[in-house]
Motif scaffolding. Structure first.
Motif, PDB file in Angstrom:
ATOM      1  N   ARG A   1       1.794  11.815  10.467  1.00  0.00           N
ATOM      2  CA  ARG A   1       1.968  11.062   9.282  1.00  0.00           C
ATOM      3  C   ARG A   1       0.534  10.946   8.657  1.00  0.00           C
ATOM      4  O   ARG A   1      -0.425  10.972   9.272  1.00  0.00           O
ATOM      5  N   ILE A   2       0.467  11.125   7.262  1.00  0.00           N
ATOM      6  CA  ILE A   2      -0.582  10.887   6.537  1.00  0.00           C
ATOM      7  C   ILE A   2      -0.571   9.774   5.515  1.00  0.00           C
ATOM      8  O   ILE A   2       0.351   9.104   5.278  1.00  0.00           O
ATOM      9  N   THR A   3      -1.782   9.213   5.444  1.00  0.00           N
ATOM     10  CA  THR A   3      -2.176   7.978   4.531  1.00  0.00           C
ATOM     11  C   THR A   3      -2.217   8.165   2.926  1.00  0.00           C
ATOM     12  O   THR A   3      -3.074   9.094   2.938  1.00  0.00           O
ATOM     13  N   VAL A   4      -1.593   7.501   2.366  1.00  0.00           N
ATOM     14  CA  VAL A   4      -1.538   7.497   0.882  1.00  0.00           C
ATOM     15  C   VAL A   4      -1.555   6.125   0.163  1.00  0.00           C
ATOM     16  O   VAL A   4      -1.017   5.250   1.132  1.00  0.00           O
ATOM     17  N   THR A   5      -2.116   5.997  -0.762  1.00  0.00           N
ATOM     18  CA  THR A   5      -1.856   4.736  -1.622  1.00  0.00           C
ATOM     19  C   THR A   5      -0.574   4.655  -2.116  1.00  0.00           C
ATOM     20  O   THR A   5       0.069   5.505  -2.251  1.00  0.00           O
TER      21      THR A   5
ATOM     22  N   MET B   1       2.334   7.312   4.971  1.00  0.00           N
ATOM     23  CA  MET B   1       1.809   6.058   5.685  1.00  0.00           C
ATOM     24  C   MET B   1       1.122   5.074   4.499  1.00  0.00           C
ATOM     25  O   MET B   1       0.027   5.777   4.073  1.00  0.00           O
ATOM     26  N   ILE B   2       1.355   3.949   3.856  1.00  0.00           N
ATOM     27  CA  ILE B   2       0.660   3.185   2.759  1.00  0.00           C
ATOM     28  C   ILE B   2      -0.626   2.811   3.339  1.00  0.00           C
ATOM     29  O   ILE B   2      -0.752   2.091   4.417  1.00  0.00           O
ATOM     30  N   GLU B   3      -1.804   2.973   2.692  1.00  0.00           N
ATOM     31  CA  GLU B   3      -3.131   2.493   2.651  1.00  0.00           C
ATOM     32  C   GLU B   3      -3.523   1.863   1.557  1.00  0.00           C
ATOM     33  O   GLU B   3      -2.996   2.101   0.582  1.00  0.00           O
ATOM     34  N   SER B   4      -4.351   0.547   1.603  1.00  0.00           N
ATOM     35  CA  SER B   4      -4.867  -0.057   0.342  1.00  0.00           C
ATOM     36  C   SER B   4      -5.846   0.974  -0.373  1.00  0.00           C
ATOM     37  O   SER B   4      -6.404   1.831   0.083  1.00  0.00           O
ATOM     38  N   ARG B   5      -5.869   0.704  -1.473  1.00  0.00           N
ATOM     39  CA  ARG B   5      -6.633   1.323  -2.562  1.00  0.00           C
ATOM     40  C   ARG B   5      -8.122   1.067  -2.423  1.00  0.00           C
ATOM     41  O   ARG B   5      -9.157   1.481  -2.993  1.00  0.00           O
TER      42      ARG B   5
ATOM     43  N   PRO C   1     -11.247   0.153  -0.142  1.00  0.00           N
ATOM     44  CA  PRO C   1     -11.869   0.790   0.986  1.00  0.00           C
ATOM     45  C   PRO C   1     -11.921  -0.455   2.129  1.00  0.00           C
ATOM     46  O   PRO C   1     -11.762  -0.168   3.375  1.00  0.00           O
ATOM     47  N   TRP C   2     -12.234  -1.738   1.628  1.00  0.00           N
ATOM     48  CA  TRP C   2     -12.711  -2.581   2.719  1.00  0.00           C
ATOM     49  C   TRP C   2     -11.339  -3.212   3.369  1.00  0.00           C
ATOM     50  O   TRP C   2     -11.483  -4.210   4.030  1.00  0.00           O
ATOM     51  N   MET C   3     -10.280  -2.948   2.570  1.00  0.00           N
ATOM     52  CA  MET C   3      -8.858  -3.539   2.935  1.00  0.00           C
ATOM     53  C   MET C   3      -8.214  -2.418   3.828  1.00  0.00           C
ATOM     54  O   MET C   3      -6.995  -2.705   4.358  1.00  0.00           O
ATOM     55  N   ARG C   4      -8.737  -1.284   4.197  1.00  0.00           N
ATOM     56  CA  ARG C   4      -7.990  -0.065   5.069  1.00  0.00           C
ATOM     57  C   ARG C   4      -7.922  -0.474   6.431  1.00  0.00           C
ATOM     58  O   ARG C   4      -6.956  -0.101   7.269  1.00  0.00           O
ATOM     59  N   SER C   5      -9.144  -0.796   7.080  1.00  0.00           N
ATOM     60  CA  SER C   5      -9.241  -0.982   8.333  1.00  0.00           C
ATOM     61  C   SER C   5      -9.028  -2.314   8.687  1.00  0.00           C
ATOM     62  O   SER C   5      -9.454  -3.398   8.217  1.00  0.00           O
ATOM     63  N   PRO C   6      -8.277  -2.636   9.998  1.00  0.00           N
ATOM     64  CA  PRO C   6      -7.791  -4.027  10.403  1.00  0.00           C
ATOM     65  C   PRO C   6      -9.323  -4.852  10.706  1.00  0.00           C
ATOM     66  O   PRO C   6      -9.358  -5.871  10.544  1.00  0.00           O
ATOM     67  N   ALA C   7     -10.180  -3.809  11.296  1.00  0.00           N
ATOM     68  CA  ALA C   7     -11.312  -4.524  11.545  1.00  0.00           C
ATOM     69  C   ALA C   7     -11.998  -4.986  10.440  1.00  0.00           C
ATOM     70  O   ALA C   7     -12.749  -6.094  10.425  1.00  0.00           O
ATOM     71  N   ALA C   8     -12.228  -4.299   9.379  1.00  0.00           N
ATOM     72  CA  ALA C   8     -12.600  -4.595   8.115  1.00  0.00           C
ATOM     73  C   ALA C   8     -12.276  -5.751   7.528  1.00  0.00           C
ATOM     74  O   ALA C   8     -12.639  -6.600   7.080  1.00  0.00           O
ATOM     75  N   ILE C   9     -10.802  -5.952   7.391  1.00  0.00           N
ATOM     76  CA  ILE C   9     -10.145  -7.280   7.129  1.00  0.00           C
ATOM     77  C   ILE C   9     -10.651  -8.364   7.969  1.00  0.00           C
ATOM     78  O   ILE C   9     -10.755  -9.513   7.107  1.00  0.00           O
TER      79      ILE C   9
END
Length: 376
Positions: free
Chosen positions: A78-82, A182-186, A188-196
């Protein structure tokens, strides 16, 4: 009812072409027939189980394992896209299907897919001449929609080619976006669970001093410096209170002012908000596969049992229990070591006699903090 027929010469009653039912058989024969049928059913069940079992020794013996491997390969591909890129992908493919009158509005011709890909390629080439603002935006981690869409279309052409569906001449774009994107956030700081998790905790620590020192003005949580030499005394006290609340330890040495109903109500709201933030932050941290605890645990398990990507699914399932136990042990040990060394560093800079702990007392304090018991 016609009379029963009798066979000649043997004196035995015959039912002609009719098959005798179990009710016409003796009890012993009926019992034997029932046992035979049950054995036949059990044998069929064993055959089905043998086809779908996970206790195989070589690849190809289990249909379940082969299906699991295909699902795993598909998830890894799977690839990640917004969400914006996915919506544009679906809208564009659906518009192509509507313009050409394709049935179902869920598939297009492969020639249309390649033409769509060439169109997006031209957009990417035109956007190569970036301005200073575009360079800054990309440096901050924001994705280019055209480049993401081009990657998505390249993946679609590659997947269709590997699945040998090119002879059919169709590309099912609805199935592709479900199974291969697979959906990712637009942001940057919301893409990684650790960053969240980090962002949530940082916001909580910034909110706590403002709430208690300037809004509520609770002197039990944000007391003034008795010597008057340090203006940040109340902020440090509030951050300490926020840490004990966030970790659910609650030593009890700091608490809201009980003389004011407003302060008590504010403390209740603060505890509720803390629990909500705690669930969000730690859930995100638990979902992260790149945390230091997960990487440390994987390194230890690979060193003990070895790493083999071709290992059978049945053996991987049996290792799940050891993986979970290993994660708990590694996390608990690592946090306690941090607590012990943090307390030893604190002891070096304090002159209070009651706080001159030995190593066992430091370890006791670290364990009660890690387990969130907090005797005080």
């Amino acid at each position: 009812m016609p009379p029963a027929k009798f066979s000649r010469g043997k004196g035995k009653r015959s039912l002609g072409n009719r098959t005798p039912s179990d009710g016409n058989l003796p009890v012993s024969s009926r019992r034997h027939s029932t046992i035979t049928q049950e054995q036949s059913v059990h044998a069929s069940a064993r055959d089905v189980f043998d086809d779908h079992r996970l206790t195989c020794t070589t690849r190809g013996e289990s249909e379940v394992e082969e299906l699991t491997l295909r699902i795993q390969d598909r998830m890894c591909a799977r690839i990640t896209v917004t969400a914006d890129v996915r919506d544009r992908f679906i809208r564009s493919c659906r518009r192509i299907a509507m313009d050409n009158g394709y049935p179902g509005l869920s598939k297009i011709r492969l020639s249309d897919l390649r033409a769509f890909r060439d169109q997006v390629q031209e957009e990417v080439e035109k956007s190569q001449l970036q301005s200073l603002w575009d360079s800054i935006v990309k440096l901050l981690g924001f994705r280019s929609q055209s480049e993401q869409l081009l990657t998505c279309l390249d993946k679609a052409i590659d997947i269709v080619g590997r699945q040998e569906e090119e002879e059919l001449g169709w590309f099912h774009f609805m199935d592709f976006h479900i199974y291969y994107t697979m959906i990712e956030s637009r942001w940057p700081w919301m893409r990684s669970p650790a960053a969240i998790s980090f962002t949530s905790i940082l916001g909580f620590y910034l909110f706590s001093p403002i709430f208690f020192c300037y809004i509520v003005r609770d002197k039990g949580i944000c007391p003034p410096d008795p010597s008057g030499a340090h203006s940040y005394y109340g902020w440090m006290s509030t951050l300490y209170f926020a840490s004990t609340t966030l970790s659910t330890v609650g030593y009890g040495d700091l608490s809201v002012d009980k003389d004011s109903d407003w302060n008590i109500f504010s403390g209740i709201i603060y505890m509720i908000l803390c629990n909500v933030m705690l669930i969000v932050a730690f859930s995100a941290a638990a979902d992260s596969s790149t945390t230091i605890f997960t990487r440390l645990n994987n390194w230890i398990l690979n060193w003990v049992w070895g790493s083999n990507d071709s290992e059978l699914i049945s053996k991987k399932i049996r290792r799940v229990t050891f993986v979970r136990i290993g994660q708990i042990v590694c996390t608990f040990t690592f946090l306690n070591l941090i607590g012990v060394f943090a307390s030893r560093i604190f002891i070096l800079y304090t002159q209070v006699e009651e706080e001159q702990w030995n190593w066992m007392t430091s370890f006791y304090w670290a364990v009660q903090t890690t387990t969130t018991i907090g005797y005080g």
